[in-house]
Design an enzyme around this catalytic site. Sequence first.
Site, PDB file in Angstrom:
ATOM      1  N   HIS A 307       7.536  11.500  -8.647  1.00 20.79           N
ATOM      2  CA  HIS A 307       5.868  11.098  -8.387  1.00 20.79           C
ATOM      3  C   HIS A 307       5.993  11.378  -6.789  1.00 20.79           C
ATOM      4  O   HIS A 307       6.801  10.862  -5.876  1.00 20.79           O
ATOM      5  CB  HIS A 307       5.957   9.577  -8.729  1.00 20.79           C
ATOM      6  CG  HIS A 307       4.424   9.215  -8.456  1.00 20.79           C
ATOM      7  ND1 HIS A 307       3.570   8.987  -9.068  1.00 20.79           N
ATOM      8  CD2 HIS A 307       4.252   8.638  -7.146  1.00 20.79           C
ATOM      9  CE1 HIS A 307       2.620   8.566  -8.673  1.00 20.79           C
ATOM     10  NE2 HIS A 307       2.674   8.308  -7.193  1.00 20.79           N
ATOM     11  N   HIS A 350       7.595  -0.014  -4.812  1.00 21.55           N
ATOM     12  CA  HIS A 350       7.904   0.215  -3.668  1.00 21.55           C
ATOM     13  C   HIS A 350       7.774  -0.799  -2.543  1.00 21.55           C
ATOM     14  O   HIS A 350       6.979  -1.771  -2.596  1.00 21.55           O
ATOM     15  CB  HIS A 350       7.184   1.583  -3.152  1.00 21.55           C
ATOM     16  CG  HIS A 350       5.607   1.515  -3.125  1.00 21.55           C
ATOM     17  ND1 HIS A 350       5.047   1.614  -4.219  1.00 21.55           N
ATOM     18  CD2 HIS A 350       4.656   1.518  -2.389  1.00 21.55           C
ATOM     19  CE1 HIS A 350       3.707   1.418  -4.018  1.00 21.55           C
ATOM     20  NE2 HIS A 350       3.545   1.605  -2.850  1.00 21.55           N
ATOM     21  N   GLU A 356      -0.974  -1.126   3.299  1.00 20.24           N
ATOM     22  CA  GLU A 356      -1.892  -0.383   2.369  1.00 20.24           C
ATOM     23  C   GLU A 356      -3.082  -1.214   1.878  1.00 20.24           C
ATOM     24  O   GLU A 356      -3.015  -2.242   1.063  1.00 20.24           O
ATOM     25  CB  GLU A 356      -1.086   0.090   0.774  1.00 20.24           C
ATOM     26  CG  GLU A 356       0.198   0.723   1.355  1.00 20.24           C
ATOM     27  CD  GLU A 356       0.841   0.909   0.064  1.00 20.24           C
ATOM     28  OE1 GLU A 356       0.544   1.193  -1.086  1.00 20.24           O
ATOM     29  OE2 GLU A 356       2.040   1.569   0.002  1.00 20.24           O
ATOM     30  N   HIS A 380      -1.476  -4.719   0.445  1.00 22.37           N
ATOM     31  CA  HIS A 380      -0.223  -5.072   0.230  1.00 22.37           C
ATOM     32  C   HIS A 380       0.155  -4.388   1.613  1.00 22.37           C
ATOM     33  O   HIS A 380       0.262  -3.327   2.053  1.00 22.37           O
ATOM     34  CB  HIS A 380       0.281  -3.894  -0.738  1.00 22.37           C
ATOM     35  CG  HIS A 380      -0.206  -3.996  -2.106  1.00 22.37           C
ATOM     36  ND1 HIS A 380      -0.787  -2.950  -2.830  1.00 22.37           N
ATOM     37  CD2 HIS A 380      -0.423  -5.237  -2.846  1.00 22.37           C
ATOM     38  CE1 HIS A 380      -1.278  -3.423  -4.043  1.00 22.37           C
ATOM     39  NE2 HIS A 380      -1.151  -4.870  -3.894  1.00 22.37           N
ATOM     40  N   HIS A 386       5.136  -3.990  -4.194  1.00 28.13           N
ATOM     41  CA  HIS A 386       4.171  -3.854  -5.111  1.00 28.13           C
ATOM     42  C   HIS A 386       4.529  -2.553  -5.932  1.00 28.13           C
ATOM     43  O   HIS A 386       5.371  -1.854  -5.862  1.00 28.13           O
ATOM     44  CB  HIS A 386       2.813  -3.574  -4.383  1.00 28.13           C
ATOM     45  CG  HIS A 386       2.774  -2.598  -3.641  1.00 28.13           C
ATOM     46  ND1 HIS A 386       3.334  -2.740  -2.242  1.00 28.13           N
ATOM     47  CD2 HIS A 386       2.025  -1.366  -3.699  1.00 28.13           C
ATOM     48  CE1 HIS A 386       3.084  -1.527  -1.552  1.00 28.13           C
ATOM     49  NE2 HIS A 386       2.107  -0.813  -2.534  1.00 28.13           N
TER      50      HIS A 386
HETATM   51  O1  LIG Z   1       0.536   1.234  -4.030  1.00 29.55           O
HETATM   52  C1  LIG Z   1      -0.325   1.874  -4.511  1.00 29.55           C
HETATM   53  O2  LIG Z   1      -0.719   1.917  -5.586  1.00 29.55           O
HETATM   54  C2  LIG Z   1      -0.532   3.544  -3.540  1.00 29.55           C
HETATM   55  C3  LIG Z   1       0.434   4.096  -4.067  1.00 29.55           C
HETATM   56  C4  LIG Z   1       0.188   5.252  -4.920  1.00 29.55           C
HETATM   57  C5  LIG Z   1       1.330   6.184  -5.202  1.00 29.55           C
HETATM   58  O3  LIG Z   1       1.116   7.094  -6.102  1.00 29.55           O
HETATM   59  C6  LIG Z   1       2.487   6.105  -4.523  1.00 29.55           C
HETATM   60  C7  LIG Z   1       2.813   5.125  -3.461  1.00 29.55           C
HETATM   61  C8  LIG Z   1       1.592   4.305  -3.277  1.00 29.55           C
HETATM   62  O4  LIG Z   1       1.817   3.455  -2.281  1.00 29.55           O
HETATM   63 FE   LIG Z   2       1.671   1.335  -2.435  1.00 32.93          FE
END
Ligand SMILES: O=C(O)Cc1cc(O)ccc1O
Ligand SMILES: [Fe+2]
Length: 475
Positions: A307, A350, A356, A380, A386
Site C-alpha cells: 500500500h 500506522h 492527519e 489523528h 489509527h
Molecule cells: O489514516 C488515513 O486513513 C489516511 C491514510 C491513508 C492511507 O492510504 C495511508 C496512510 C494514511 O495515513
Molecule cells: Fe493516517
Amino acid sequence: MERESKAVSKGDGPDFPAELEYESGFGNHMASEAIPGALPQGQNSPLVCPYGLYAEQISGTSFTAPRKLNLRSWLYRIKPSVTHEPFKPRVPGHGKLVSEFNQSNSSTTPTQLRWKPEDIPHSPTDFIDGLYTVCGAGSSFLRDGFAIHMYTANKSMDNCAFCNADGDFLIVPQEGRLWITTECGRLQVSPGEIAVLPQGFRFSVNLPDGPSRGYVAEVFGTHFQLPDLGPIGANGLAAPRDFLVPKAWFEESSCPGYTIVQKFGGELFTARQDFSPFNVVAWHGNYVPYKYDLSKFCPYNTVLFDHSDPSINTVLTAPTDKPGVALLDFVIFPPRWLVAEHTFRPPYYHRNCMTEFMGLIHGGYEAKADGFLPGGASLHSCMTPHGPDTKTYEATISRGNEAGPHRITDTMAFMFESFLMPRICPWALESPFMDPDYYQCWIGLKSHFQRDGANEKDINNRNGHDETKIGAHHG
Ligand SMILES: O=C(O)Cc1cc(O)ccc1O
Ligand SMILES: [Fe+2]
C-alpha cells in the site's frame, strides 16, 4: 474579455452566468481585461491609467522574495481599496475563529477524534457567520502555522465582502455550490472542486443552492504549490493546466453601506465603503484566486504489491523551509483502481509524526466501514495510532487473496496533513456532533496470532494464488 452567456439566478444573491470562462494554469503570469485596452502597456503605474483607472498592487510575498517564489498582481480598478471608513471590531463578534493557538483558546489531546456532519443552521447564516475553527497550530501573527475550519451556511453574503489578512484559504465544499466573486473575477465552485483564496483578496460567497457545508484549510506565511513529482516524472497527479483562474469582471454600481469584513489575527473587523470592491476592470500577475476539479486528478499507485503512502495523492502542498516537510498538504483519496497481489489493500495501521485531519466529500472511505460520513471529520494527531476499523479489517481478511484490479468508486475523501501539532478548539471538543465512541471501532480487533502460521496459509490459499488468477486473465 469575458463573454456572458445567459444569466441565471438560482437561490438568493446576484445573477451569475450559467457557465463562466476561466484562464488556465498554475503559477502562471496572466493578464485579463474586462474592457479591451484597460491594461496599461509596457509599465505598471502610468501617470494616468487607461480609462482613468487606479493602479493597485497586491503582494503575496515580500517584495524581495526570490523570483521563483515571488507572487504579486496589479489590479486596475475604478476606486482603490483604501477608500473606506476606519475598521471597527465587528459587532456582534464571531468568537469561533482562531488564528493563534494557545492555552486560552484551545487544548490538546492525543485521542483519536471524529465528528459527524454538523447540521446546517435554520437561522439565516452566511459563509462568514457559518465559519468556525476546529483546530490548528502556530500563529498568523508570527506568519507560521495553520488552522482548519469548517462551515455550515444557508444564505449568500449580502452587500459585504470577506478579506483574510491572516493567510490563504483552501476551501473544500462538501454540500452546496459556492459562487465566489473575487477582485480578479468570478469562480463557480461545486462539491468535488476546491478553491484557493489567497491572503488579502476580497471575496464574497453566494450560495445558489442554499444549504452549504464544507471544510477550509488556512495556512499562515506561505502559499500552496504543486508538489514535486520526483521519479513519477514530468506528468501526473494535478496538472497545472487544470487550475482555473477567474477572468476580469467588474461591477460599477454604487453600493451604500457596503461592508468589508477583515479577518485579522483571527478577529473580525468591519469597514464601510459606498462601492463594490469588485471594481477591477483589468489585472495582471501571478497572485490570483483559483479553483481545481478533483476529478481531473491523475492518480499514481501500486501496480504489484503493498500500500503506497498517501503522499502519492498530494494535490497541493504548503511547504516549510525544511525539504519535504509540509506545513500543510492537501491529499485526496479519489476513485481509482486498486491493483495488488498478496497485499492488505486498505490503509495500513500506522502512527505518523505528522498530524492527519480528514474529511469526506461524498461516498464512503476505504478504511472505515461505518461512522465516517460525508461532511464529517476526523483528527489523528501526531503519533496517535489509527487505521482501518474492525469491520474493514475482518472483511478484507475474509475475502482472502484478492489479485487483479478492483475499482474503488463513489468516494472522495481528503486529508489535511501538517507537521505541526494541533490544538483543538473547545466548541469542537464539546460539539454534540463529536463521536465519543470513535475508539470503539478498533476495540473489536482481535488477535489472529497463531504460532504455527496456520491462519496465514489458510488466508493465502483462499481464492487461489495471485499468480494463477493473473495468469488466467492473460491466458
Ligand atoms: O489514516 C488515513 O486513513 C489516511 C491514510 C491513508 C492511507 O492510504 C495511508 C496512510 C494514511 O495515513
Ligand atoms: Fe493516517
